[in-house]
Design a protein around this motif. Sequence first.
Motif, PDB file in Angstrom:
ATOM      1  N   TYR A 199     -11.611 -41.913 -16.574  1.00 29.95           N
ATOM      2  CA  TYR A 199     -10.686 -42.118 -17.689  1.00 29.95           C
ATOM      3  C   TYR A 199     -10.178 -43.554 -17.555  1.00 29.95           C
ATOM      4  O   TYR A 199      -9.279 -43.841 -16.772  1.00 29.95           O
ATOM      5  CB  TYR A 199      -9.545 -41.104 -17.628  1.00 29.95           C
ATOM      6  N   VAL A 200     -10.806 -44.449 -18.305  1.00 35.88           N
ATOM      7  CA  VAL A 200     -10.552 -45.885 -18.177  1.00 35.88           C
ATOM      8  C   VAL A 200      -9.479 -46.275 -19.187  1.00 35.88           C
ATOM      9  O   VAL A 200      -9.558 -45.898 -20.364  1.00 35.88           O
ATOM     10  CB  VAL A 200     -11.833 -46.702 -18.426  1.00 35.88           C
ATOM     11  N   GLN A 201      -8.507 -47.047 -18.743  1.00 39.35           N
ATOM     12  CA  GLN A 201      -7.384 -47.389 -19.609  1.00 39.35           C
ATOM     13  C   GLN A 201      -6.801 -48.735 -19.238  1.00 39.35           C
ATOM     14  O   GLN A 201      -7.125 -49.301 -18.190  1.00 39.35           O
ATOM     15  CB  GLN A 201      -6.312 -46.306 -19.542  1.00 39.35           C
ATOM     16  N   GLU A 202      -5.933 -49.217 -20.110  1.00 39.64           N
ATOM     17  CA  GLU A 202      -5.311 -50.514 -19.900  1.00 39.64           C
ATOM     18  C   GLU A 202      -3.856 -50.440 -20.343  1.00 39.64           C
ATOM     19  O   GLU A 202      -3.552 -50.049 -21.476  1.00 39.64           O
ATOM     20  CB  GLU A 202      -6.056 -51.583 -20.703  1.00 39.64           C
ATOM     21  N   ARG A 203      -2.960 -50.805 -19.433  1.00 42.57           N
ATOM     22  CA  ARG A 203      -1.522 -50.848 -19.709  1.00 42.57           C
ATOM     23  C   ARG A 203      -0.938 -52.084 -19.049  1.00 42.57           C
ATOM     24  O   ARG A 203      -1.265 -52.391 -17.907  1.00 42.57           O
ATOM     25  CB  ARG A 203      -0.802 -49.610 -19.163  1.00 42.57           C
ATOM     26  N   ALA A 204      -0.061 -52.767 -19.766  1.00 43.47           N
ATOM     27  CA  ALA A 204       0.667 -53.917 -19.224  1.00 43.47           C
ATOM     28  C   ALA A 204      -0.269 -54.929 -18.573  1.00 43.47           C
ATOM     29  O   ALA A 204       0.051 -55.515 -17.538  1.00 43.47           O
ATOM     30  CB  ALA A 204       1.726 -53.446 -18.232  1.00 43.47           C
ATOM     31  N   GLY A 205      -1.449 -55.126 -19.164  1.00 43.13           N
ATOM     32  CA  GLY A 205      -2.400 -56.091 -18.635  1.00 43.13           C
ATOM     33  C   GLY A 205      -3.188 -55.622 -17.435  1.00 43.13           C
ATOM     34  O   GLY A 205      -3.953 -56.389 -16.856  1.00 43.13           O
ATOM     35  N   GLU A 206      -3.032 -54.350 -17.047  1.00 44.51           N
ATOM     36  CA  GLU A 206      -3.773 -53.794 -15.912  1.00 44.51           C
ATOM     37  C   GLU A 206      -4.878 -52.881 -16.426  1.00 44.51           C
ATOM     38  O   GLU A 206      -4.619 -51.920 -17.151  1.00 44.51           O
ATOM     39  CB  GLU A 206      -2.840 -53.010 -14.997  1.00 44.51           C
ATOM     40  N   LEU A 207      -6.100 -53.201 -16.044  1.00 45.58           N
ATOM     41  CA  LEU A 207      -7.257 -52.378 -16.383  1.00 45.58           C
ATOM     42  C   LEU A 207      -7.557 -51.489 -15.185  1.00 45.58           C
ATOM     43  O   LEU A 207      -7.788 -51.982 -14.078  1.00 45.58           O
ATOM     44  CB  LEU A 207      -8.460 -53.264 -16.708  1.00 45.58           C
ATOM     45  N   PHE A 208      -7.563 -50.174 -15.406  1.00 44.26           N
ATOM     46  CA  PHE A 208      -7.753 -49.258 -14.287  1.00 44.26           C
ATOM     47  C   PHE A 208      -8.404 -47.977 -14.774  1.00 44.26           C
ATOM     48  O   PHE A 208      -8.565 -47.743 -15.976  1.00 44.26           O
ATOM     49  CB  PHE A 208      -6.417 -48.945 -13.604  1.00 44.26           C
ATOM     50  N   TYR A 209      -8.799 -47.135 -13.826  1.00 46.83           N
ATOM     51  CA  TYR A 209      -9.320 -45.823 -14.191  1.00 46.83           C
ATOM     52  C   TYR A 209      -8.641 -44.763 -13.331  1.00 46.83           C
ATOM     53  O   TYR A 209      -8.102 -45.042 -12.254  1.00 46.83           O
ATOM     54  CB  TYR A 209     -10.842 -45.757 -14.045  1.00 46.83           C
ATOM     55  N   GLU A 210      -8.668 -43.532 -13.831  1.00 45.11           N
ATOM     56  CA  GLU A 210      -8.187 -42.372 -13.105  1.00 45.11           C
ATOM     57  C   GLU A 210      -9.270 -41.298 -13.142  1.00 45.11           C
ATOM     58  O   GLU A 210     -10.107 -41.276 -14.050  1.00 45.11           O
ATOM     59  CB  GLU A 210      -6.901 -41.826 -13.728  1.00 45.11           C
ATOM     60  N   PHE A 211      -9.255 -40.418 -12.156  1.00 47.92           N
ATOM     61  CA  PHE A 211     -10.141 -39.262 -12.182  1.00 47.92           C
ATOM     62  C   PHE A 211      -9.336 -38.033 -11.800  1.00 47.92           C
ATOM     63  O   PHE A 211      -8.304 -38.126 -11.128  1.00 47.92           O
ATOM     64  CB  PHE A 211     -11.343 -39.444 -11.259  1.00 47.92           C
ATOM     65  N   GLY A 212      -9.786 -36.894 -12.265  1.00 50.01           N
ATOM     66  CA  GLY A 212      -8.994 -35.683 -12.146  1.00 50.01           C
ATOM     67  C   GLY A 212      -9.019 -35.052 -10.777  1.00 50.01           C
ATOM     68  O   GLY A 212      -7.994 -34.606 -10.263  1.00 50.01           O
ATOM     69  N   ASN A 213     -10.195 -34.981 -10.160  1.00 48.88           N
ATOM     70  CA  ASN A 213     -10.317 -34.314  -8.862  1.00 48.88           C
ATOM     71  C   ASN A 213     -10.137 -35.352  -7.762  1.00 48.88           C
ATOM     72  O   ASN A 213     -11.009 -36.166  -7.503  1.00 48.88           O
ATOM     73  CB  ASN A 213     -11.684 -33.647  -8.745  1.00 48.88           C
TER      74      ASN A 213
END
Length: 741
Positions: A85-99
């Motif tokens: 789950y790739v996203q961008e907030r406040a100039g930070e590009l990052f991803y999260e995963f559920g497990n």
Amino acid sequence: MKSTTLPDKIAGGIDQRYFPDGDTAFDIHNFRYSPDGGWRNDRGWEPLIELSNPYTVSTSELAKITSPCRFLATWTRHNGSEEYYVQERAGELFYEFGNIGSAGTRKHTLATDRHLPRSDEPGTQFVPYGRFALLLNGHDEMIKWFGRDKTETFGFTTIPPTPYCLRVQVDYNQQSGYGIGDPINNSLDGIAVQFEADDYLGLGDPTKGSVNFYSYRITYITDTGSESPISEPANASWTLLTDTTAPGTTPEARAAYADANARKMGVMLTGLEPGPDGTVARRIYRTKNKVDGISGAGDIYYFIGQIDDNTTRQFLDVVPDNELVNEAPSSSDSVAISSGYKYGAAWNGSMWMAGGDTTPTRLIYSKPGLPEQFGAFDYFDVGVREGGAITALFPYYDVLLVFREHAIDAVFTGTTGYTCTTINQTIGTIATGSIVLIPTVGVMFMNKDGFFLITGGMRGGSSLNIQPSSVVLEKEMGRVSVNALCRASATYSDKEKEYWCTYPVDGNTECTHGASFNAVTNTWSFRGDTTGTSANEWPFSRLATDSSGWIIIGLNPTYNGTTIYPGFGLQVWSARNALGDTVTVATEGGNKILTSVPNVMQDTIWQSSWNDFGDDSIKKRVLTIELDALTEGDNTIELQWASDYSSDWKSAGSVKPQVGDYVGSTITDPTYTTGTNTAVWDSSKWQDHKVTRLRWDVNTGLVSNFSFRIITSNIVQVIRYHTNFIAGSVKTPNTRAPGAM
């Protein structure tokens, strides 16, 4: 007087026109079309990743999670074993995963301090290509991401630096009889690698006094197989000694000295700088002997060797001219590209990029199968035709759609290569994020005039067709903030069979309203606030769909120092009976303690079209509305009505949709509410679904047009209805204007 009962009408989708087609509704808010028929209001949203409640964050992290989500994409790799789950907030590009597994955190940062998109910019674009994905926004360095934490710079923005050739020492051997390579007369600023005149290896003419001249160029090879632009040339030249130029005190000594060095040579290249991240090899190219530059070979370069690493800085060339067969790429086969391109797409084996502040109408494409190698002449410039700047690239089966501000072009393959042509000269879009493929339907997108659908193709004599898809939403489309349409975001869920789009309205620059298109029934409904207050807006800034068909929501939360609404982090559209959360923020030490409470469901609305019962000049008195609904639980449902396009809604009272089989007994269906006896979906607490007819006595006065609406936060499924009324027999006269004859 005898009453009239109209035939049953199926509860249809939205049509906001004055004279709607068929069995339609004037407004549908937060009902979804159920696969078994009718409109159902059983959806809300909840956090995608469940966190502890309360949840502790630092002050700096709180600032990030309360910033708007400006980019959202889901990416599945390795046959579904990895989902990001790739996203961008406040100039930070990052991803999260559920497990989370054995990892220390679900969040992994890919880049920071990225450009914050304005309301007239589309922001980051995500382009999957095989085993990597390209991320670009027209401002920051383009990123090639391979999943997990492996990122590299995409493409070649500069040519490789020119290598350096060490001086070829032609006076190494003082006299005959010394072994080749015997370091008697070694020079510190050159190198002597010599071969006998009859050896196979070695460069140059071994004849005494011969002039030898070679040029070298290098390229980088990346892990995508792409080859960089070729460097500027580095030159190596030498002239062998003669009987008169060789050192010595006698003619015999000078001749012996010249004879001892009449050999073929090796050339040492140094200064072979490592390439950018992702470089896996460097190729060396060389000319044949150009002698004096006039009588020798020309400036044709040939492949002589490859260094299969990105660390070695030297290369010894001993390849004879007769081994040179494969010509080097030309300077136009691969060129440096700008990092200012805003839009990308993978289509027909190539990577396509376009737009940007300095190249608004330019479209470039890579060599097939080599996504980072762009030729000097492999481009189109659509600026020669009216239509404005490029705003999106979108693959659609056998064509690449090129969206522009006021037009749409298409690239397709022909007998002589690619062809780019205009398919519509008046319809375009700046809502890059609204462009989505709906399987078996076409490509849906939004612009200042509403939603449009592209269908058809370019093969077999067929053509691409563009048609309006939202003429039934004319009233809503008039509210859209045209100048902020770059903020619009859309997705399609095959699970829900719905295309969703969120967009800004009423001059605002943030998305708070949404429209949903059902691909099965071709009907529209709305998503968003029904109270008309900014405190209850649905601030969905970005939308995506994961591999299981769940609609993923990126929020633009409101934070006032004490509360966050309607939650933080990624959300998922679900059967949760709540609209996100209100989060209370407290301070403890240097951290913030976040405590979440579900937001109460708002009233949902299904409003019928305005009905004139066949003739709006004859007054009518509506007696009853009867509704067929699917029942679950015994919650009350309210019906309201209005006449003659008035916004003054009157209540016809509330009824219970459930007719209990055993009224008052212990097995009467429970109420869906909070508390210890809350009914649970798919459990034995719910009675089997059944259709129940509900009746409201309306008893209006004399009206010309009539509309009713179901407005409730309780769960109901609206299927069909019929109206009972008494019609007058005399037409209402027109009102004469003052002074009219």
